[in-house]
Design a protein around this motif. Sequence first.
Motif, short mmCIF file in Angstrom:
data_model
loop_
_atom_site.label_atom_id
_atom_site.label_comp_id
_atom_site.label_asym_id
_atom_site.label_seq_id
_atom_site.Cartn_x
_atom_site.Cartn_y
_atom_site.Cartn_z
N VAL A 67 1.20 0.64 -5.83
CA VAL A 67 0.89 1.91 -6.02
C VAL A 67 -0.17 2.58 -5.44
O VAL A 67 -0.27 3.92 -4.79
N MET A 68 -1.53 2.10 -5.58
CA MET A 68 -2.68 2.74 -4.69
C MET A 68 -2.29 2.63 -3.16
O MET A 68 -2.61 3.88 -2.79
N ARG A 69 -1.58 1.72 -2.58
CA ARG A 69 -1.33 1.93 -1.21
C ARG A 69 -0.23 3.15 -0.94
O ARG A 69 -0.28 3.75 0.12
N ALA A 70 0.73 3.45 -1.95
CA ALA A 70 1.59 4.63 -1.85
C ALA A 70 0.91 5.85 -1.89
O ALA A 70 1.61 6.92 -1.72
N LEU A 71 -0.36 5.91 -2.26
CA LEU A 71 -0.99 7.16 -2.68
C LEU A 71 -2.35 7.35 -1.52
O LEU A 71 -3.01 8.30 -1.81
N THR A 72 -2.15 6.60 -0.54
CA THR A 72 -3.36 6.69 0.56
C THR A 72 -3.34 7.85 1.41
O THR A 72 -4.41 8.38 1.84
N ASP A 73 -2.25 8.81 1.41
CA ASP A 73 -2.23 9.93 2.27
C ASP A 73 -2.63 11.12 1.58
O ASP A 73 -2.79 12.15 2.25
N ASP A 74 -3.10 11.19 0.38
CA ASP A 74 -3.67 12.18 -0.46
C ASP A 74 -3.01 13.11 -0.62
O ASP A 74 -3.51 14.29 -1.20
N ALA A 75 -1.85 13.22 -0.32
CA ALA A 75 -0.72 14.13 -0.80
C ALA A 75 -0.32 14.16 -2.19
O ALA A 75 0.05 15.33 -2.72
N GLY A 76 -0.33 12.87 -2.80
CA GLY A 76 -0.05 12.87 -4.46
C GLY A 76 1.36 12.76 -4.43
O GLY A 76 2.36 13.24 -3.58
N ARG A 77 1.92 12.04 -5.29
CA ARG A 77 3.18 11.64 -5.45
C ARG A 77 3.62 11.79 -6.95
O ARG A 77 2.72 11.62 -8.07
N SER A 78 4.87 12.46 -7.16
CA SER A 78 5.24 12.54 -8.68
C SER A 78 5.48 11.09 -9.13
O SER A 78 5.76 10.15 -8.15
N MET A 79 5.88 10.78 -10.26
CA MET A 79 6.01 9.57 -10.99
C MET A 79 7.49 9.17 -10.41
O MET A 79 7.88 7.96 -9.93
N GLY A 80 8.44 10.19 -10.57
CA GLY A 80 9.71 9.85 -10.02
C GLY A 80 9.61 9.51 -8.48
O GLY A 80 10.56 8.61 -8.00
N GLU A 81 9.08 10.14 -7.59
CA GLU A 81 8.80 9.70 -6.17
C GLU A 81 8.28 8.33 -6.07
O GLU A 81 8.91 7.57 -5.20
N LEU A 82 7.18 7.85 -6.83
CA LEU A 82 6.64 6.58 -6.70
C LEU A 82 7.50 5.54 -7.20
O LEU A 82 7.55 4.45 -6.61
N ALA A 83 8.32 5.93 -8.29
CA ALA A 83 9.29 4.90 -8.67
C ALA A 83 10.26 4.36 -7.98
O ALA A 83 10.77 3.35 -7.57
N GLN A 84 11.07 5.84 -7.18
CA GLN A 84 11.76 5.52 -6.19
C GLN A 84 11.36 4.92 -4.98
O GLN A 84 12.21 3.73 -4.39
N THR A 85 10.43 5.05 -4.54
CA THR A 85 9.77 4.59 -3.19
C THR A 85 9.38 3.05 -3.50
O THR A 85 9.79 2.25 -2.42
N LEU A 86 8.78 2.92 -4.48
CA LEU A 86 8.25 1.38 -4.79
C LEU A 86 9.32 0.43 -5.73
O LEU A 86 9.19 -0.65 -5.96
N LEU A 87 10.59 1.06 -5.98
CA LEU A 87 11.48 0.37 -6.86
C LEU A 87 10.92 -0.28 -8.03
O LEU A 87 11.23 -1.37 -8.35
N ILE A 88 10.30 0.60 -8.73
CA ILE A 88 9.68 0.10 -9.79
C ILE A 88 10.40 0.93 -11.21
O ILE A 88 10.02 2.31 -10.94
N PRO A 89 10.66 0.54 -12.15
CA PRO A 89 11.21 1.42 -13.17
C PRO A 89 10.11 2.32 -13.63
O PRO A 89 9.05 2.05 -13.93
N GLN A 90 10.78 3.64 -13.88
CA GLN A 90 9.53 4.73 -14.28
C GLN A 90 8.62 4.33 -15.49
O GLN A 90 7.58 4.81 -15.52
N ALA A 91 9.41 3.69 -16.59
CA ALA A 91 8.51 3.54 -17.90
C ALA A 91 7.43 2.53 -17.48
O ALA A 91 6.44 2.57 -17.82
N SER A 92 7.84 1.43 -16.54
CA SER A 92 6.93 0.40 -16.02
C SER A 92 5.65 1.21 -15.08
O SER A 92 4.58 0.76 -15.05
N LEU A 93 6.01 2.18 -14.38
CA LEU A 93 5.37 2.75 -13.50
C LEU A 93 4.42 3.67 -14.20
O LEU A 93 3.10 3.70 -13.92
#
Length: 163
Positions: A67-93
């Motif tokens: 998750v931290m690596r997915a946030l390195t560009d400082d643009a910010g990500r919604s929970m939905g974007e992170l869940a989809q990108t990282l293939l982590i269920p939203q509740a777990s994320l």
Amino acid sequence: MTPSATAPAATPGAASPAAAPAPAPAAAPAVDRPLLIELLTVAQRRLARGLTAQLEAEGCTLDQWRVMRALTDDAGRSMGELAQTLLIPQASLSRIVDALAEAGWVYRRQDEHDRRRITAHLSRRGHTRLTRLDALAAAHDAAVRTACGSEDPGPLLRHLTEA
């Protein structure tokens, strides 16, 4: 000597000459070679186990690091974007981001354009922490590549990143 004393002793489980032979057990289907999915699953689990141990020694889980690596560009990500990108269920994320926020490595912010949207961002402290964790991951990666005898992951990596 009596006839019964000279006869060979019965072997446990051996069939007597008058008994019919026992049927052979059903054979499992022959597997010529493992399927690629099986090989990749085993490889992924072994790779993750090694890196997970190193990250946990630093107080971080493998998914927190991802998750931290997915946030390195400082643009910010919604929970939905992170869940989809990282293939982590939203509740777990959500639990992962909660733990990262509690540690001060991530913070949440209301989106400037859509106030209903909350984005996660890597904090300064998170950037510093990620630098250390990435160094561990890079060392682990280099060791694995050396053990495999290849610096170039080749066509497999190209195929996986195109998906």
